[in-house]
Design a protein around this motif. Structure first.
Motif, PDB file in Angstrom:
ATOM      1  N   PHE A   8      26.725  31.700  30.117  1.00  0.00           N
ATOM      2  CA  PHE A   8      27.459  32.395  31.320  1.00  0.00           C
ATOM      3  C   PHE A   8      26.213  33.114  31.975  1.00  0.00           C
ATOM      4  O   PHE A   8      25.733  34.251  31.719  1.00  0.00           O
ATOM      5  CB  PHE A   8      28.369  33.597  30.618  1.00  0.00           C
ATOM      6  CG  PHE A   8      29.475  33.650  31.514  1.00  0.00           C
ATOM      7  CD1 PHE A   8      30.571  32.877  31.381  1.00  0.00           C
ATOM      8  CD2 PHE A   8      29.352  34.732  32.578  1.00  0.00           C
ATOM      9  CE1 PHE A   8      31.410  33.170  32.455  1.00  0.00           C
ATOM     10  CE2 PHE A   8      30.472  34.954  33.476  1.00  0.00           C
ATOM     11  CZ  PHE A   8      31.477  34.226  33.364  1.00  0.00           C
TER      12      PHE A   8
ATOM     13  N   GLU B 211      33.167  31.345  28.706  1.00  0.00           N
ATOM     14  CA  GLU B 211      33.058  32.623  28.157  1.00  0.00           C
ATOM     15  C   GLU B 211      32.915  32.487  26.377  1.00  0.00           C
ATOM     16  O   GLU B 211      33.047  33.378  25.795  1.00  0.00           O
ATOM     17  CB  GLU B 211      34.157  33.907  28.650  1.00  0.00           C
ATOM     18  CG  GLU B 211      33.839  34.035  30.140  1.00  0.00           C
ATOM     19  CD  GLU B 211      35.041  34.711  30.594  1.00  0.00           C
ATOM     20  OE1 GLU B 211      35.684  33.828  31.421  1.00  0.00           O
ATOM     21  OE2 GLU B 211      35.381  35.976  30.547  1.00  0.00           O
TER      22      GLU B 211
ATOM     23  N   ARG C 215      35.972  45.076  40.280  1.00  0.00           N
ATOM     24  CA  ARG C 215      34.841  44.680  39.443  1.00  0.00           C
ATOM     25  C   ARG C 215      33.925  43.676  40.136  1.00  0.00           C
ATOM     26  O   ARG C 215      32.586  43.773  40.222  1.00  0.00           O
ATOM     27  CB  ARG C 215      35.124  44.218  38.084  1.00  0.00           C
ATOM     28  CG  ARG C 215      34.012  43.764  37.173  1.00  0.00           C
ATOM     29  CD  ARG C 215      34.374  42.777  36.261  1.00  0.00           C
ATOM     30  NE  ARG C 215      35.264  43.292  35.222  1.00  0.00           N
ATOM     31  CZ  ARG C 215      36.060  42.544  34.460  1.00  0.00           C
ATOM     32  NH1 ARG C 215      36.378  41.232  34.715  1.00  0.00           N
ATOM     33  NH2 ARG C 215      37.066  43.203  33.442  1.00  0.00           N
ATOM     34  N   ASP C 216      34.641  42.643  40.453  1.00  0.00           N
ATOM     35  CA  ASP C 216      33.708  41.415  41.050  1.00  0.00           C
ATOM     36  C   ASP C 216      33.142  41.748  42.271  1.00  0.00           C
ATOM     37  O   ASP C 216      31.825  41.629  42.729  1.00  0.00           O
ATOM     38  CB  ASP C 216      34.686  40.422  41.157  1.00  0.00           C
ATOM     39  CG  ASP C 216      35.038  39.753  39.703  1.00  0.00           C
ATOM     40  OD1 ASP C 216      34.389  40.097  38.726  1.00  0.00           O
ATOM     41  OD2 ASP C 216      35.798  39.063  39.723  1.00  0.00           O
TER      42      ASP C 216
ATOM     43  N   ARG D 229      38.460  42.050  44.261  1.00  0.00           N
ATOM     44  CA  ARG D 229      38.741  42.399  42.756  1.00  0.00           C
ATOM     45  C   ARG D 229      37.492  43.632  42.519  1.00  0.00           C
ATOM     46  O   ARG D 229      36.464  43.237  42.935  1.00  0.00           O
ATOM     47  CB  ARG D 229      38.667  41.471  41.913  1.00  0.00           C
ATOM     48  CG  ARG D 229      39.752  40.396  41.867  1.00  0.00           C
ATOM     49  CD  ARG D 229      40.057  39.531  40.825  1.00  0.00           C
ATOM     50  NE  ARG D 229      38.843  38.885  40.511  1.00  0.00           N
ATOM     51  CZ  ARG D 229      39.108  37.713  39.894  1.00  0.00           C
ATOM     52  NH1 ARG D 229      40.314  37.255  39.056  1.00  0.00           N
ATOM     53  NH2 ARG D 229      38.024  36.676  39.736  1.00  0.00           N
TER      54      ARG D 229
ATOM     55  N   TRP E  20      33.564  43.946  30.652  1.00  0.00           N
ATOM     56  CA  TRP E  20      33.289  43.054  31.882  1.00  0.00           C
ATOM     57  C   TRP E  20      33.781  41.642  31.213  1.00  0.00           C
ATOM     58  O   TRP E  20      34.052  40.926  32.053  1.00  0.00           O
ATOM     59  CB  TRP E  20      31.823  42.977  31.800  1.00  0.00           C
ATOM     60  CG  TRP E  20      31.158  41.894  32.608  1.00  0.00           C
ATOM     61  CD1 TRP E  20      31.109  41.872  34.033  1.00  0.00           C
ATOM     62  CD2 TRP E  20      30.658  40.591  31.866  1.00  0.00           C
ATOM     63  NE1 TRP E  20      30.647  40.630  34.029  1.00  0.00           N
ATOM     64  CE2 TRP E  20      30.341  39.888  33.079  1.00  0.00           C
ATOM     65  CE3 TRP E  20      30.714  40.212  30.689  1.00  0.00           C
ATOM     66  CZ2 TRP E  20      29.913  38.665  32.919  1.00  0.00           C
ATOM     67  CZ3 TRP E  20      30.317  38.900  30.558  1.00  0.00           C
ATOM     68  CH2 TRP E  20      29.938  38.321  31.710  1.00  0.00           C
ATOM     69  N   ASN E  21      33.707  41.657  29.784  1.00  0.00           N
ATOM     70  CA  ASN E  21      33.931  40.195  29.453  1.00  0.00           C
ATOM     71  C   ASN E  21      35.519  39.989  29.354  1.00  0.00           C
ATOM     72  O   ASN E  21      36.128  40.131  28.519  1.00  0.00           O
ATOM     73  CB  ASN E  21      33.450  40.005  28.073  1.00  0.00           C
ATOM     74  CG  ASN E  21      33.350  38.372  27.584  1.00  0.00           C
ATOM     75  OD1 ASN E  21      34.348  37.619  28.276  1.00  0.00           O
ATOM     76  ND2 ASN E  21      32.617  38.122  26.655  1.00  0.00           N
ATOM     77  N   ASP E  22      36.107  39.168  30.502  1.00  0.00           N
ATOM     78  CA  ASP E  22      37.608  38.936  30.347  1.00  0.00           C
ATOM     79  C   ASP E  22      38.116  38.247  28.953  1.00  0.00           C
ATOM     80  O   ASP E  22      39.186  38.569  28.836  1.00  0.00           O
ATOM     81  CB  ASP E  22      38.113  38.014  31.626  1.00  0.00           C
ATOM     82  CG  ASP E  22      37.940  38.626  32.926  1.00  0.00           C
ATOM     83  OD1 ASP E  22      38.080  40.060  32.830  1.00  0.00           O
ATOM     84  OD2 ASP E  22      37.694  37.990  33.886  1.00  0.00           O
ATOM     85  N   MET E  23      37.363  37.518  28.418  1.00  0.00           N
ATOM     86  CA  MET E  23      37.830  36.515  27.398  1.00  0.00           C
ATOM     87  C   MET E  23      38.375  37.776  26.274  1.00  0.00           C
ATOM     88  O   MET E  23      38.858  37.339  25.296  1.00  0.00           O
ATOM     89  CB  MET E  23      36.776  35.855  26.758  1.00  0.00           C
ATOM     90  CG  MET E  23      37.039  34.952  25.859  1.00  0.00           C
ATOM     91  SD  MET E  23      35.781  34.508  24.729  1.00  0.00           S
ATOM     92  CE  MET E  23      35.589  35.751  23.871  1.00  0.00           C
TER      93      MET E  23
ATOM     94  N   ARG F  34      36.780  35.808  44.147  1.00  0.00           N
ATOM     95  CA  ARG F  34      36.555  34.549  43.170  1.00  0.00           C
ATOM     96  C   ARG F  34      37.746  33.597  43.703  1.00  0.00           C
ATOM     97  O   ARG F  34      38.447  33.019  42.633  1.00  0.00           O
ATOM     98  CB  ARG F  34      36.697  34.917  41.547  1.00  0.00           C
ATOM     99  CG  ARG F  34      35.800  36.038  41.173  1.00  0.00           C
ATOM    100  CD  ARG F  34      34.350  35.387  41.229  1.00  0.00           C
ATOM    101  NE  ARG F  34      33.487  36.513  41.020  1.00  0.00           N
ATOM    102  CZ  ARG F  34      32.727  37.022  41.994  1.00  0.00           C
ATOM    103  NH1 ARG F  34      32.944  36.798  43.295  1.00  0.00           N
ATOM    104  NH2 ARG F  34      31.939  37.897  41.739  1.00  0.00           N
TER     105      ARG F  34
HETATM  106  C1  GLC Z   1      34.546  35.974  35.594  1.00  0.00           C
HETATM  107  C2  GLC Z   1      35.221  37.000  36.158  1.00  0.00           C
HETATM  108  C3  GLC Z   1      34.659  38.586  36.232  1.00  0.00           C
HETATM  109  C4  GLC Z   1      34.304  38.615  34.530  1.00  0.00           C
HETATM  110  C5  GLC Z   1      33.416  37.589  34.030  1.00  0.00           C
HETATM  111  C6  GLC Z   1      33.374  37.590  32.422  1.00  0.00           C
HETATM  112  O1  GLC Z   1      33.187  35.710  36.300  1.00  0.00           O
HETATM  113  O2  GLC Z   1      35.197  36.920  37.695  1.00  0.00           O
HETATM  114  O3  GLC Z   1      35.499  39.452  36.469  1.00  0.00           O
HETATM  115  O4  GLC Z   1      33.780  39.804  34.503  1.00  0.00           O
HETATM  116  O5  GLC Z   1      34.281  36.167  34.179  1.00  0.00           O
HETATM  117  O6  GLC Z   1      34.621  37.579  31.963  1.00  0.00           O
END
Ligand code: GLC
Length: 789
Positions: free
Chosen positions: A627, A622, A354-355, A352, A472-475, A338
């Motif tokens: 998304f 997000e 996860r990504d 990263r 998964w959701n960074d927010m 990213r």
């Molecule tokens: C972005 C981040 C990813 C995350 C996603 C949802 O795509 O790169 O790691 O899971 O946002 O927050």
């Protein structure tokens, strides 16, 4: 498929842009196979970097400043007193004809002005670290043309932070000069703290006498790259020495063309960590034969790669995305994470956990060697306890950012390694011994098991996995941290699915001792998920805290989230009545015709209802935006429920060519690159695309298209066939390679059902079930499938 801006050319796997004034810069990645990488726009804006964009930036690209999408890899043509560019930008002189073809591993401009045509192709050979500009000029007029050609780049300090923040040191960190033996413009980077010290040569297949390396002198005060003073008054032969100058590279190539004649010139930006190697590469590509060979190799490489899976369906927009552009997009995410694009600054590492694991999933079939090499590196992000550090620098193998605990990371490791095993049959990878991030070592399989045990063991007061900083959701970081006691419904559902796959792997290799734990945890989670604790009446909640929750009708904002509904279906253990109701609610409350919202209503306040919500504006990204990455899981969910019409709607509405076709101007971004997210209905920019290219959405959408809609899915047991297509389709064909064999699948849907039981025959012999056993490498298998009522 055609808009005022351009069209797909599926035959050549190109997107052809016919108007340079696209709403925004539409870029392409020129990925080689080595360390040099670049992106270039349809205005020749772009940047090149070596190894990592954070520490190996070679040329500049201004992210915020005007003019946007500059500088880049410009070529000026001076014809008399007129100056123009085959890329139209930066001079923006009217052209008699123009097109830009973004292709697999190259970008090509063709332009004509005043009787001179230019054909300019940019690419990076697969095996050499050099950015080639292959230029052919042709005199279409009836008079002699005396032209001058000027290629131009703006050098950057390798260290992006320094280049951006401490511009005073620019002249002190690198040296720039014109080689006295005529080999080109040289740069030598020597900042002692740098990861590497690049040596570049900017040159042409022809010698030059005049050059400039002092950018500010070449451009001139008050001017921009659109009208450099140096092109008006002549070049200064300036070499930049210490003292705070900014460096550019440009030189003058005089070209005299008789009427009807052509001239080919190769321009090269070569890079190495040692000068002899840079000199070798640069010299090699003075030869047109070598340039032709390198260009053919790229074409062959992409053809072989894409032959891995070619589909032919009644939907040409699906075909062009699955057959070329999503695989291309995935390669760019695999190489660049990213990190760097026209919108990503490139100040972070590309790996990263996860990504990258998600990017690797389809990479296991398309680019298996890259995935094989990097899985052990990524798995090195797992600590002895099973916790995973967010990112890892591929060179230092250390985490360059604060070590947040993103609790979901391991599930992506399980998904990808399962997929890698299914695609390749290479079970040996599981036994490879690699270090843990903190101390000690263990096999890849042990790493996986520890990661899953970490999620299973770290549960909260309701019995679901602890979210730590976020899932998964960074927010969700704004609501959670290690002390918040938050528990993730989505992660519990993902765990169940991951545990099923890991159990299949463990059984296959006969290492069964952790299976009871995985099964017990899956049962425990299933029980909590299907109880009132998580069920809100019509859908699944999203996050539980000791004394509050998110994703419930009791919340004013964040009442219903997409992911906890989709993953409820994917988990496969929850009561189907609940799952069906949950997905119905997705359709009713979250779907739009441009994608599904991540949740609704978006947040304006924190959960306390008082404190201001402080990340994305409502309806963007997000915060309840569309998304698209998460939309792919809703497609899987609908295919699992057998709702082929709904699955198709969710799938096709997120394809960039469909999104853009509605209103290319408003959508804004490339019709051929997947968008991470699109503004949602709660935002005034509804329907406008934000980030493109670098998103896990590309990987998931490719897999969803090939494996869940078309339904050709490699598993450990064989090739699973389970199509779920629009009922009105008559059928489709797929040629898919797995483990070196080719499977030619023909699906017939004459019952117009789209989804359901199938009749399968392999090489004309009827077979029970829906699994095609793998055959030996080199063999071809004919599979016919009829979808029954
Ligand atoms: C972005 C981040 C990813 C995350 C996603 C949802 O795509 O790169 O790691 O899971 O946002 O927050």
């Amino acid at each position: 498929m055609k808009s005022d801006y351009g069209f797909f050319d599926p035959q050549n796997r190109e997107y052809v842009i016919i108007d340079p004034m696209t709403p925004e810069a539409w870029i392409n990645y020129l990925d080689g196979n080595g360390k040099l990488n670049a992106f270039i726009s349809n205005g020749a804006g772009g940047t090149a970097w070596y190894s990592q964009p954070h520490t190996g930036r070679l040329t500049r690209y201004r992210l915020n400043g005007l003019p946007m999408d500059s500088p880049g890899f410009y070529l000026y043509i001076k014809d008399g007193s007129e100056i123009w560019n085959p890329s139209f930008f930066p001079s923006m002189q009217t052209l008699d004809s123009w097109e830009c073809r973004h292709g697999m591993g190259y970008t090509r401009f063709k332009a004509v002005r005043n009787g001179v045509s230019a054909d300019l192709k940019y690419f990076i050979p697969l095996n050499d670290e050099v950015l080639i500009w292959d230029l052919t000029l042709h005199n279409q007029s009836s008079s002699v043309k005396e032209l001058n050609i000027y290629p131009y780049i703006d050098y950057s300090l390798h260290d992006f932070d320094k280049d951006t923040l401490y511009f005073l040191v620019c002249g002190n960190q690198a040296k720039y000069w014109n080689d006295k033996d005529g080999r080109g413009l040289m740069s030598d980077y020597f900042a002692f703290e740098s990861q590497f010290m690049g040596k570049t040569i900017f040159s042409a297949s022809e010698r030059f006498e005049k050059f400039d390396m002092d950018r500010n002198r070449f451009i001139g005060r008050g001017r921009t790259e659109a009208n450099p003073i140096g092109l008006k008054h002549g070049l200064n032969n300036s070499e930049v020495t210490d003292g705070g100058f900014y460096a550019c590279g440009t030189f003058e190539l005089p070209v005299k063309l008789e009427p009807g004649k052509s001239r080919r010139i190769i321009i090269k930006l070569a890079i190495s960590e040692e000068f002899p190697e840079a000199i070798r590469i640069s010299g090699k590509y003075n030869s047109f034969d070598e340039v032709n060979k390198a260009s053919d190799q790229i074409d062959d490489w992409w053809k072989n790669t894409l032959d891995n899976c070619q589909v032919s369906t009644p939907d040409e927009n699906m075909d062009v995305m699955l057959n070329a552009w999503l695989p291309k997009n995935i390669r760019s995410t695999m190489r660049n994470g990213r990190s760097i694009s026209h919108r990503h600054p490139g100040n972070s590492t590309s790996l990263r956990f996860r990504d990258t694991m998600q990017d690797f999933m389809p990479g296991t079939s398309l680019y298996p060697d890259d995935v094989r090499a990097l899985i052990p590196v990524l798995m090195g992000s797992i600590t002895q306890s099973g916790r995973i550090v967010t990112s890892i620098d591929p060179v230092s193998l250390k985490c360059p950012t604060p070590e947040h605990t993103r609790s979901d990371a391991i599930v992506w490791g399980v998904f990808t390694i399962y997929k890698y095993l299914a695609e390749t049959g290479d079970m040996e990878i599981l036994e490879e011994v690699i270090p843990y991030y903190d101390k000690g070592e263990g096999s890849v399989l042990e790493h996986l098991v520890r990661g899953m045990c970490f999620v299973g063991e770290n549960t909260g007061s309701h019995g679901l996995p602890h979210i730590f900083d976020c899932d998964w959701n960074d927010m969700l970081q704004v609501f959670s941290n290690a002390e918040s006691g938050g528990e993730s419904v989505m992660l519990a559902e993902q765990f169940i699915y991951a545990a099923k796959l890991l159990t299949e792997i463990l059984n296959q290799v006969g290492k069964t001792e952790n299976i009871p734990f995985l099964e017990q945890k899956s049962r425990d989670f299933t029980e909590v998920l299907s109880s009132k604790i998580c069920w809100d009446g019509s859908w699944f909640k999203r996050l539980l805290y000791p004394d509050t929750e998110l994703g419930s009708h009791n919340n004013q904002e964040g009442q219903i989230f997409l992911n906890s509904q989709s993953w409820a279906a994917i988990a496969g253990t929850l009561p189907s009545k609940m799952v069906c109701s949950a997905m119905d609610m997705v359709a009713k409350k979250l779907d739009t015709d441009c994608g599904i919202r991540l949740f609704t209503p978006p947040f304006t306040k924190m959960i306390d209802g008082v404190t201001r919500f402080n990340t994305n504006t409502p309806g963007s990204g997000e915060n309840g935006g569309l998304f698209l990455h998460a939309n792919a899981w809703a497609v899987i969910a609908e295919t699992m429920l057998g709702n082929s019409r709904q699955a198709w709607k969710y799938f096709s509405q997120t394809l960039p060519n469909n999104l853009s076709a509605r209103n290319p101007e408003h959508y804004g971004r490339e019709p051929y690159a997947f968008a991470s997210w699109v503004y949602g209905p709660d935002h005034q920019a509804f329907g406008h695309a934000a980030l493109t290219w670098l998103t896990g959405g590309a990987a998931w959408t490719y897999m969803v298209g090939t494996e869940y809609i078309l339904g050709i899915r490699p598993t450990l047991r064989g090739l699973l066939i389970s199509p779920c297509i629009p009922p009105e389709w008559e059928g489709f064909t797929v040629a898919r390679q797995v483990r070196g064999a080719t499977y030619q699948v023909t699906v017939t849907n004459f019952n117009q059902v789209g989804c359901g039981k199938i009749i399968l025959s392999i090489n004309n012999r009827p077979v029970k079930g829906n699994i095609v056993p793998y055959v030996s490498s080199g063999e071809t298998v004919k599979i016919s499938v009829t979808i029954m009522k």
